[in-house]
Design a protein around this motif. Structure first.
Motif, PDB file in Angstrom:
ATOM      1  N   UNK A 152       0.817  -1.225   0.000  1.00 49.16           N
ATOM      2  CA  UNK A 152       0.000   0.000   0.000  1.00 49.16           C
ATOM      3  C   UNK A 152       0.846   1.267   0.000  1.00 49.16           C
ATOM      4  N   UNK A 153       2.018   1.225   0.639  1.00 51.76           N
ATOM      5  CA  UNK A 153       2.865   2.410   0.694  1.00 51.76           C
ATOM      6  C   UNK A 153       3.423   2.717  -0.687  1.00 51.76           C
ATOM      7  N   UNK A 154       3.897   1.684  -1.381  1.00 51.60           N
ATOM      8  CA  UNK A 154       4.461   1.880  -2.718  1.00 51.60           C
ATOM      9  C   UNK A 154       3.399   2.436  -3.670  1.00 51.60           C
ATOM     10  N   UNK A 155       2.219   1.873  -3.612  1.00 48.88           N
ATOM     11  CA  UNK A 155       1.150   2.334  -4.511  1.00 48.88           C
ATOM     12  C   UNK A 155       0.737   3.762  -4.169  1.00 48.88           C
ATOM     13  N   UNK A 156       0.709   4.103  -2.892  1.00 52.47           N
ATOM     14  CA  UNK A 156       0.337   5.466  -2.511  1.00 52.47           C
ATOM     15  C   UNK A 156       1.408   6.451  -2.950  1.00 52.47           C
ATOM     16  N   UNK A 157       2.666   6.078  -2.869  1.00 55.54           N
ATOM     17  CA  UNK A 157       3.745   6.972  -3.314  1.00 55.54           C
ATOM     18  C   UNK A 157       3.612   7.257  -4.807  1.00 55.54           C
ATOM     19  N   UNK A 158       3.274   6.244  -5.593  1.00 53.07           N
ATOM     20  CA  UNK A 158       3.058   6.470  -7.026  1.00 53.07           C
ATOM     21  C   UNK A 158       1.870   7.396  -7.257  1.00 53.07           C
ATOM     22  N   UNK A 159       0.821   7.231  -6.455  1.00 56.18           N
ATOM     23  CA  UNK A 159      -0.359   8.102  -6.589  1.00 56.18           C
ATOM     24  C   UNK A 159      -0.019   9.540  -6.225  1.00 56.18           C
ATOM     25  N   UNK A 160       0.819   9.726  -5.207  1.00 53.77           N
ATOM     26  CA  UNK A 160       1.213  11.077  -4.835  1.00 53.77           C
ATOM     27  C   UNK A 160       1.992  11.753  -5.982  1.00 53.77           C
ATOM     28  N   UNK A 161       2.811  10.992  -6.665  1.00 55.49           N
ATOM     29  CA  UNK A 161       3.523  11.571  -7.805  1.00 55.49           C
ATOM     30  C   UNK A 161       2.555  11.950  -8.921  1.00 55.49           C
ATOM     31  N   UNK A 162       1.579  11.103  -9.178  1.00 58.12           N
ATOM     32  CA  UNK A 162       0.586  11.417 -10.215  1.00 58.12           C
ATOM     33  C   UNK A 162      -0.274  12.603  -9.826  1.00 58.12           C
ATOM     34  N   UNK A 163      -0.403  12.854  -8.533  1.00 60.73           N
ATOM     35  CA  UNK A 163      -1.211  13.981  -8.054  1.00 60.73           C
ATOM     36  C   UNK A 163      -0.692  15.301  -8.604  1.00 60.73           C
ATOM     37  N   UNK A 164       0.634  15.421  -8.763  1.00 55.54           N
ATOM     38  CA  UNK A 164       1.209  16.615  -9.376  1.00 55.54           C
ATOM     39  C   UNK A 164       1.557  17.730  -8.428  1.00 55.54           C
ATOM     40  N   UNK A 165       1.181  17.621  -7.155  1.00 57.62           N
ATOM     41  CA  UNK A 165       1.517  18.690  -6.212  1.00 57.62           C
ATOM     42  C   UNK A 165       2.954  18.534  -5.732  1.00 57.62           C
ATOM     43  N   UNK A 166       3.658  19.648  -5.681  1.00 60.85           N
ATOM     44  CA  UNK A 166       5.086  19.625  -5.419  1.00 60.85           C
ATOM     45  C   UNK A 166       5.394  19.110  -4.017  1.00 60.85           C
ATOM     46  N   UNK A 167       4.564  19.466  -3.037  1.00 61.74           N
ATOM     47  CA  UNK A 167       4.857  19.034  -1.663  1.00 61.74           C
ATOM     48  C   UNK A 167       4.769  17.515  -1.533  1.00 61.74           C
ATOM     49  N   UNK A 168       3.740  16.897  -2.153  1.00 61.88           N
ATOM     50  CA  UNK A 168       3.622  15.446  -2.114  1.00 61.88           C
ATOM     51  C   UNK A 168       4.748  14.782  -2.906  1.00 61.88           C
ATOM     52  N   UNK A 169       5.133  15.392  -4.036  1.00 66.73           N
ATOM     53  CA  UNK A 169       6.227  14.825  -4.815  1.00 66.73           C
ATOM     54  C   UNK A 169       7.531  14.850  -4.027  1.00 66.73           C
ATOM     55  N   UNK A 170       7.786  15.947  -3.314  1.00 70.32           N
ATOM     56  CA  UNK A 170       8.993  16.011  -2.500  1.00 70.32           C
ATOM     57  C   UNK A 170       8.971  14.961  -1.392  1.00 70.32           C
TER      58      UNK A 170
END
Length: 785
Positions: free
Chosen positions: A630-648
């Motif tokens: 679940x952590x790996x999949x959520x990290x990929x979703x955060x990157x797709x979200x496009x917001x810089x804070x989540x990407x960082x």
């Protein structure tokens, strides 16, 4: 590339600019990730030169724990040992197992000779039926023959041991043997030097049990309640060989014998060095049990004795007892329970309930009235022993030096609470370390202490029973309200200690206590630490909060507190809340913990170093919690979200997986599959235990390597991982399976080959060429995919 293109792109690549590019600590953080840092800009035309302050970068703290520089989080072994120590909580009723006024069957007192309201009945003869029964069930202790020879030669013997260890039974057996079953007990309120010859009966054996030197100052003259305390001078009469010589001569004049019983401690240490003293070790508990069962089941059908002995070794019975070995008094009591079960006077449930009361009885006997008579000089020995038992409960299985020092700190807290005006001080040469563990029914043994990166040998102290630690904490927490204050202050002090071997143990103990009484524990233990501006107490508060959430009835209160802190303006409380969510227990699930972390990060700037750093540490802790998918999949979703804070948050978390050792990311739930990989970086451990996730990790790592602001730090982290793998054949296998997934494009492969060349060509630490060759070949395999 520009940092505005933060959405994940599988083929996104880092600009092949000079190594001075903006990735890493020199980058601009949120803008212009592909720019290189040029020469200093000239001063503006209008005035003096004004140097620019670079924006903070969350990648500066990548690979560092929230408590770096002050001891780290320690190794998983420390946390697991603490959880094993305090996991079970004793419950149910308790009872006292004997006392000074009782004689149990055989090795135990069974008849009460006096009560507190009738002191005139204290002194008298031991009944003949008791001594005859003792002949049937007594099992000689090691050294019995030498004890008998000393008694016959000196007419006097001093036996040292703990209550319930069989020392009274041994004294009765010795005196009965040398006097043909004629034994008297002497008034324990009389000192040895106060005994006169006329009070000794000729031809009899005389048993005298001295009061514990823990309970009062040894032989201090009585002082009335209203008499002023002399703080500068205390007159004491110390029991010595001279007093024992006189007593021996009195016994010889009357053709009598005497045995004096003393508890382990300073007095026993002195007397054991003389010619009268001997230590009385307990006899083997299984033999004492057998002898009592044989008597209790006499006349029962054939097989009853074997059935009772088999029942004593049944797993649920030994677990309910929670003791490694029973003392004779306990063995006699267990024999009674087993015999009643064989006679069907007890059910299995009632038997287990009775067995579970043994450790509670031990704890109650340790702490009942330990501060009598209530003045510091007299109570200090008992407070010292009490503090030592509590410290062993918290540091059970840890280094003796840590437990002993913690006990001294707690003694000070207890003494300051009892008498705030008088400083207690410390004895420099009190009870020897070899003798002190017996005060807490514990032993010293060789052990290992997990420091995280290494394990070191220690002289460890351990209770002789896994149920004793929770029983001790439950007794002092639930039984004595006034002790809660000094214990809480003590635990908070320990949680400031930068050594994980100290604060981890103390924080888990604090969490257990809070789960038993949330209202008191939160206010006195967690809240003060959570608001500290120091990293270690906040980490300890987070650990305690997560441990308290293990109790389902307390968990809603923990969730409410974390939500309030996450939405508040206090950065220290926010930091504690983020750390707590790394343990899973508060939210209940990994996805719930990730949701809580994301809610905080989304409200913060992408360059908020503190929030991104703490949240990323909790993310990697969740990766190590046993359910990384679940952590790996959520990290990929955060990157797709496009917001810089989540990407960082994703980028820093991936950097952490490259450098953090798995053992540093311990949680409050067991993850046995990661234990063989404790010393390896987390990414290697996850590749070994969850190989199906390798493509997902590879995608996240490629994105981290090819993003301008994180690329340089990612290359450094990957280089560190490759260096470690080159010295570890198993880790090398896992890394060589990952590298083809990283070398998808030509630019990816060039980046990895350049890194390998740099590592092999390092003049100070060149990488092993054989390992580097395997990695080089693995990179080439990526071209075929």
């Amino acid at each position: 590339m520009s940092d505005q293109d933060d959405a994940p792109a599988p083929e996104e690549s880092r600009d092949e600019a000079s190594p001075g590019g903006s990735g890493g600590s020199g980058g601009s953080g949120g803008t212009g990730g592909g720019e290189t840092s040029g020469p200093e800009r000239p001063a503006s035309e209008g005035g003096a030169e004004t140097p620019s302050t670079p924006e903070p970068s969350p990648f500066e703290r990548a690979g560092r724990s929230p408590v770096d520089g002050v001891g780290g989080t320690g190794g998983a072994g420390t946390a697991r040992a603490a959880l094993r120590t305090l996991a079970p909580r004793p419950a149910g009723r308790t009872y006292e197992i004997g006392g000074d006024g009782h004689i149990y069957e055989g090795n135990q007192w069974i008849t009460q000779f006096w009560a507190g309201t009738r002191p005139e009945l204290v002194q008298g003869a031991v009944p003949q039926e008791t001594l005859q029964h003792l002949d049937d069930v007594y099992r000689e202790v090691p050294g019995y023959a030498r004890m008998r020879d000393l008694l016959r030669g000196n007419r006097l013997l001093v036996l040292s041991g703990e209550p319930g260890s069989g020392r009274k039974a041994t004294a009765l057996a010795l005196l009965s043997e040398v006097t043909d079953h004629k034994v008297n007990r002497l008034d324990p309120r009389h000192r040895v030097d106060e005994i006169d010859t006329a009070s000794l009966e000729g031809g009899f054996g005389h048993l005298l049990e001295l009061p514990s030197d823990e309970g009062r100052a040894e032989h201090e003259p009585h002082r009335g309640r209203d008499e002023p305390r002399d703080r500068t001078r205390r007159t004491r009469v110390r029991l010595s060989e001279l007093h024992l010589d006189r007593f021996s001569e009195q016994l010889r004049e009357q053709d009598a014998y005497g045995v004096v019983l003393v508890e382990s401690g300073d007095l026993a240490d002195r007397l054991l060095r003389g010619r009268y003293g001997m230590y009385c070790p307990p006899p083997p508990s299984h033999e004492v049990l057998h002898r009592h069962l044989r008597m209790l089941l006499r006349g029962e059908p054939e097989g009853a004795l074997d059935g009772a002995r088999a029942l004593a070794t049944r797993a649920d019975v030994t677990k309910a007892l929670g003791l490694d070995a029973l003392r004779p008094r306990e063995a006699a009591r267990l024999a009674d329970h087993l015999a009643r079960r064989q006679k069907e006077e007890l059910t299995d449930a009632e038997l287990l309930e009775d067995c579970s009361a043994f450790v509670r009885a031990q704890a109650r006997s340790w702490f009942a009235g330990a501060d009598r008579p209530g003045t510091l000089p007299e109570a200090l020995p008992a407070l010292n022993a009490t503090a030592f038992r509590i410290a062993v409960a918290v540091f059970n299985g840890s280094a003796y030096s840590i437990a002993a020092e913690a006990a001294e700190l707690l003694t000070w807290e207890l003494a300051a609470t009892l008498d705030p005006e008088q400083p207690p001080g410390r004895r420099l040469f009190g009870t020897h370390a070899d003798s002190r563990p017996v005060l807490a029914r514990s032993v010293l043994e060789d052990g290992e202490l997990d420091l995280g990166s290494v394990k070191v040998p220690v002289r460890a102290i351990r209770f002789q029973g896994e149920a004793l630690a929770p029983a001790v904490l439950a007794e002092i927490w639930d039984g004595y309200h006034n002790v809660r204050g000094p214990v809480s202050r003590w635990l908070r002090t320990l949680c400031h200690d930068p050594r994980p071997e100290v604060w981890v143990r103390a924080s888990i103990a604090a969490g257990v206590l809070c789960s038993w009484d949330w209202i008191y524990g939160f206010g006195e233990l967690i809240a003060p630490m959570a608001a500290m501006d120091s990293a270690v107490p906040r980490m300890a508060a987070a650990t305690a909060l997560a441990e308290a959430a293990r109790n389902p009835r307390v968990k809603p209160a923990v969730v409410a507190v974390l939500k309030e802190w996450a939405n508040g303006e206090d950065d220290d409380l926010l930091d504690t809340a983020l750390l707590t969510h790394g343990y899973v227990l508060a939210a209940g699930t990994v996805t719930g913990s990730l949701d809580a972390l994301a809610r905080v990060v989304r409200r913060r700037e992408a360059t908020d170093v503190d929030v991104i750093g703490t949240a990323s540490f909790s993310v990697v802790r969740l990766l190590a919690s046993g359910d990384p998918e679940p952590v790996v999949r959520r990290m990929a979703a955060w990157l797709r979200d496009g917001r810089l804070n989540l990407a960082n948050l994703v980028l820093v978390s991936m950097l952490n997986t490259l450098t953090f050792r798995t053992t540093h990311l311990w949680g409050l739930r067991d993850v046995p599959e990661l234990e063989p990989h404790a010393a390896r970086p987390l990414l290697v451990a996850l590749l070994a235990t969850h190989p199906s996730l390798a493509p997902h990790f590879a995608g996240l790592l490629r994105h981290t390597l090819s993003t301008g602001r994180s690329g340089e730090a990612a290359l450094d982290g990957l280089g560190s991982l490759l260096r470690r793998a080159s010295r570890d054949e198993e880790a090398l296998d896992h890394v060589c399976r990952l590298l083809p997934l990283l070398g998808v494009t030509r630019r990816d492969r060039d980046r990895l080959r350049g890194l390998l060349k740099e590592l092999v060509g390092d003049r100070d630490r060149p990488m092993d060429r054989r390992a580097a060759g395997r990695m080089w070949d693995a990179v080439a395999e990526g071209a075929e995919r």
